[in-house]
Write a protein that holds these residues in place. Structure first.
Motif, mmCIF file in Angstrom:
data_model
loop_
_atom_site.group_PDB
_atom_site.id
_atom_site.type_symbol
_atom_site.label_atom_id
_atom_site.label_comp_id
_atom_site.label_asym_id
_atom_site.label_seq_id
_atom_site.Cartn_x
_atom_site.Cartn_y
_atom_site.Cartn_z
ATOM 1 N N GLY A 80 -38.446 72.710 48.474
ATOM 2 C CA GLY A 80 -37.207 73.409 48.775
ATOM 3 C C GLY A 80 -36.461 72.767 49.936
ATOM 4 O O GLY A 80 -36.834 71.692 50.429
ATOM 5 N N PHE A 81 -35.408 73.437 50.405
ATOM 6 C CA PHE A 81 -34.503 72.879 51.405
ATOM 7 C C PHE A 81 -34.215 73.908 52.491
ATOM 8 O O PHE A 81 -34.225 75.119 52.237
ATOM 9 N N THR A 82 -33.942 73.406 53.700
ATOM 10 C CA THR A 82 -33.542 74.307 54.778
ATOM 11 C C THR A 82 -32.108 74.761 54.531
ATOM 12 O O THR A 82 -31.358 74.154 53.756
ATOM 13 N N ARG A 83 -31.709 75.840 55.186
ATOM 14 C CA ARG A 83 -30.355 76.358 55.047
ATOM 15 C C ARG A 83 -29.325 75.308 55.471
ATOM 16 O O ARG A 83 -28.301 75.140 54.820
ATOM 17 N N GLU A 84 -29.602 74.560 56.579
ATOM 18 C CA GLU A 84 -28.667 73.532 57.031
ATOM 19 C C GLU A 84 -28.510 72.431 55.978
ATOM 20 O O GLU A 84 -27.413 71.917 55.752
ATOM 21 N N ALA A 85 -29.617 72.074 55.334
ATOM 22 C CA ALA A 85 -29.559 71.047 54.292
ATOM 23 C C ALA A 85 -28.716 71.524 53.113
ATOM 24 O O ALA A 85 -27.917 70.771 52.549
ATOM 25 N N VAL A 86 -28.898 72.785 52.731
ATOM 26 C CA VAL A 86 -28.123 73.347 51.614
ATOM 27 C C VAL A 86 -26.637 73.373 51.955
ATOM 28 O O VAL A 86 -25.786 73.004 51.130
ATOM 29 N N ASN A 87 -26.310 73.785 53.165
ATOM 30 C CA ASN A 87 -24.903 73.850 53.570
ATOM 31 C C ASN A 87 -24.260 72.466 53.567
ATOM 32 O O ASN A 87 -23.129 72.279 53.096
ATOM 33 N N PHE A 88 -24.968 71.464 54.115
ATOM 34 C CA PHE A 88 -24.425 70.110 54.153
ATOM 35 C C PHE A 88 -24.234 69.569 52.732
ATOM 36 O O PHE A 88 -23.219 68.937 52.411
ATOM 37 N N ALA A 89 -25.225 69.804 51.861
ATOM 38 C CA ALA A 89 -25.132 69.336 50.473
ATOM 39 C C ALA A 89 -23.951 69.986 49.760
ATOM 40 O O ALA A 89 -23.233 69.330 48.999
ATOM 41 N N ASP A 90 -23.728 71.275 50.010
ATOM 42 C CA ASP A 90 -22.576 71.964 49.415
ATOM 43 C C ASP A 90 -21.277 71.322 49.878
ATOM 44 O O ASP A 90 -20.347 71.116 49.082
ATOM 45 N N ASP A 91 -21.198 71.011 51.182
ATOM 46 C CA ASP A 91 -19.974 70.411 51.721
ATOM 47 C C ASP A 91 -19.673 69.065 51.081
ATOM 48 O O ASP A 91 -18.510 68.722 50.852
ATOM 49 N N GLU A 92 -20.728 68.291 50.783
ATOM 50 C CA GLU A 92 -20.542 66.927 50.286
ATOM 51 C C GLU A 92 -20.778 66.796 48.781
ATOM 52 O O GLU A 92 -20.878 65.686 48.262
ATOM 53 N N ASP A 93 -20.856 67.916 48.093
ATOM 54 C CA ASP A 93 -21.007 67.933 46.628
ATOM 55 C C ASP A 93 -22.268 67.193 46.171
ATOM 56 O O ASP A 93 -22.247 66.442 45.200
ATOM 57 N N ILE A 94 -23.357 67.386 46.908
ATOM 58 C CA ILE A 94 -24.653 66.834 46.523
ATOM 59 C C ILE A 94 -25.487 67.971 45.930
ATOM 60 O O ILE A 94 -25.642 69.024 46.542
ATOM 61 N N LYS A 95 -26.024 67.757 44.756
ATOM 62 C CA LYS A 95 -26.815 68.789 44.102
ATOM 63 C C LYS A 95 -28.257 68.731 44.590
ATOM 64 O O LYS A 95 -28.821 67.646 44.771
ATOM 65 N N LEU A 96 -28.837 69.884 44.796
ATOM 66 C CA LEU A 96 -30.212 69.988 45.263
ATOM 67 C C LEU A 96 -31.093 70.591 44.176
ATOM 68 O O LEU A 96 -30.720 71.573 43.533
ATOM 69 N N VAL A 97 -32.269 69.989 43.992
ATOM 70 C CA VAL A 97 -33.155 70.391 42.904
ATOM 71 C C VAL A 97 -34.579 70.510 43.418
ATOM 72 O O VAL A 97 -35.036 69.689 44.224
ATOM 73 N N VAL A 98 -35.271 71.542 42.959
ATOM 74 C CA VAL A 98 -36.695 71.704 43.254
ATOM 75 C C VAL A 98 -37.481 71.413 41.977
ATOM 76 O O VAL A 98 -37.193 71.968 40.914
ATOM 77 N N LEU A 99 -38.455 70.520 42.079
ATOM 78 C CA LEU A 99 -39.341 70.190 40.964
ATOM 79 C C LEU A 99 -40.767 70.465 41.432
ATOM 80 O O LEU A 99 -41.274 69.800 42.333
ATOM 81 N N ARG A 100 -41.412 71.434 40.828
ATOM 82 C CA ARG A 100 -42.760 71.818 41.257
ATOM 83 C C ARG A 100 -43.645 72.066 40.047
ATOM 84 O O ARG A 100 -43.175 72.069 38.902
ATOM 85 N N GLU A 101 -44.927 72.265 40.334
ATOM 86 C CA GLU A 101 -45.860 72.569 39.253
ATOM 87 C C GLU A 101 -45.473 73.891 38.585
ATOM 88 O O GLU A 101 -45.088 74.844 39.254
ATOM 89 N N PHE A 102 -45.621 73.909 37.289
ATOM 90 C CA PHE A 102 -45.284 75.107 36.520
ATOM 91 C C PHE A 102 -46.395 76.142 36.660
ATOM 92 O O PHE A 102 -47.579 75.825 36.669
ATOM 93 N N ASP A 103 -45.978 77.390 36.789
ATOM 94 C CA ASP A 103 -46.913 78.506 36.872
ATOM 95 C C ASP A 103 -46.609 79.471 35.739
ATOM 96 O O ASP A 103 -45.450 79.629 35.341
#
Length: 276
Positions: A80-103
């Motif tokens: 996952g990502f910190t709130r600051e990372a999410v905000n910066f990515a939103d500002d710069e149109d960078i998509k954030l993705v979480v890839l983890r083991e399936f449960d």
């Protein structure tokens, strides 16, 4: 390989160094997707961390994005990502993705199986008795059968034909009779009987003699059967869950999705059976 599963028709290259147009600096990029039909380039930065990704990682990736100017930029991680990372990515149109083991709990709210139950109304093989067009045609039929009256005879509807008065084929019994029978009313558990008259006289072959028929009597029984089937993932095993932070996409990656792909020496992802 995960993005090859998502972008099957696109060229996916792993671990590539790229520079922007007119730029000297090369940037190490984990995944590049080039979409063939629309010439769209997607840059992906992958971070397999034990903790959430912070703003510094996103800011560093943005430096490469700013120079290369792709159509789409994605950062993918496992925690996952910190709130600051999410905000910066939103500002710069960078998509954030979480890839983890399936449960198994990830099935909640998703369709794992669809159970279909269909009731089919079918009919038995129809019994058809042709009606001679007139007494002359009736006498022709009796003479053709040497005076014998045959109460029942099985006929291959695909190989038996109707003819015009000069002997030209008009169509098989199946071609002409099936549409008529299929339009008749069916009631489950009951026998349907009746008479059908052709618009024009049809001729049938009776022991080599063409006999004109005005129509036919019919009878058949109707019955229902229930067909059940299950549409689901079958024996496939869910390995990974890929989820965009903005909720735009979520996909379960199965073992069969991954196992069909391999890396070439230049980092391109190809189907295993095509790999040289």
């Amino acid at each position: 390989m995960v993005y090859k599963v998502l972008e099957n028709e696109s060229v996916v290259i792993h671990d590539l160094r790229l520079s922007g147009d007119g730029k000297k600096t090369k940037h190490q990029i984990d995944v590049v997707i080039e979409k063939r039909n629309v010439k769209k380039r997607v840059l992906i930065e992958c971070k397999d961390y034990s903790e959430t990704v912070g703003i510094s990682i996103i800011r560093d990736f943005y430096g490469a994005v700013h120079q290369i100017k792709p159509d789409e930029a994605i950062v993918i991680t496992t925690q996952g990502f910190t709130r600051e990372a999410v905000n910066f990515a939103d500002d710069e149109d960078i998509k954030l993705v979480v890839l983890r083991e399936f449960d198994e709990s990830d099935w909640e709210g998703k369709i794992k199986e669809i159970h279909l139950s269909i009731n089919l109304l079918l009919i038995s093989t129809p019994e058809i008795s042709f009606l001679p067009a007139n007494d002359i045609e009736k006498d022709k039929a009796i003479r053709a059968m040497n005076g014998e009256i045959i109460s029942r005879q099985e006929t291959n509807a695909k190989e038996s034909y109707f003819y015009d008065s000069t002997g030209n084929k008009l169509g098989t019994f199946q071609d002409i009779l099936s549409p008529i029978i299929n339009r008749l009313e069916r009631i489950a558990g009951e026998e349907t009987k009746g008479e059908y008259l052709f618009d024009d006289v049809q001729h049938v072959d009776v022991n080599g003699v063409l006999v004109g028929m005005k129509g036919f009597n019919y009878s058949f029984s109707s019955y229902t059967i229930e067909e059940k089937s299950v549409i689901g993932v079958g024996e496939k095993i869910g390995l990974l869950l890929l989820k965009y932070i903005d909720g735009s996409q979520e996909k379960i990656i199965f073992d069969t999705d991954i196992s069909k792909w391999a890396f070439e020496e230049d980092g391109k992802v190809v189907e295993k059976y095509k790999k040289c």
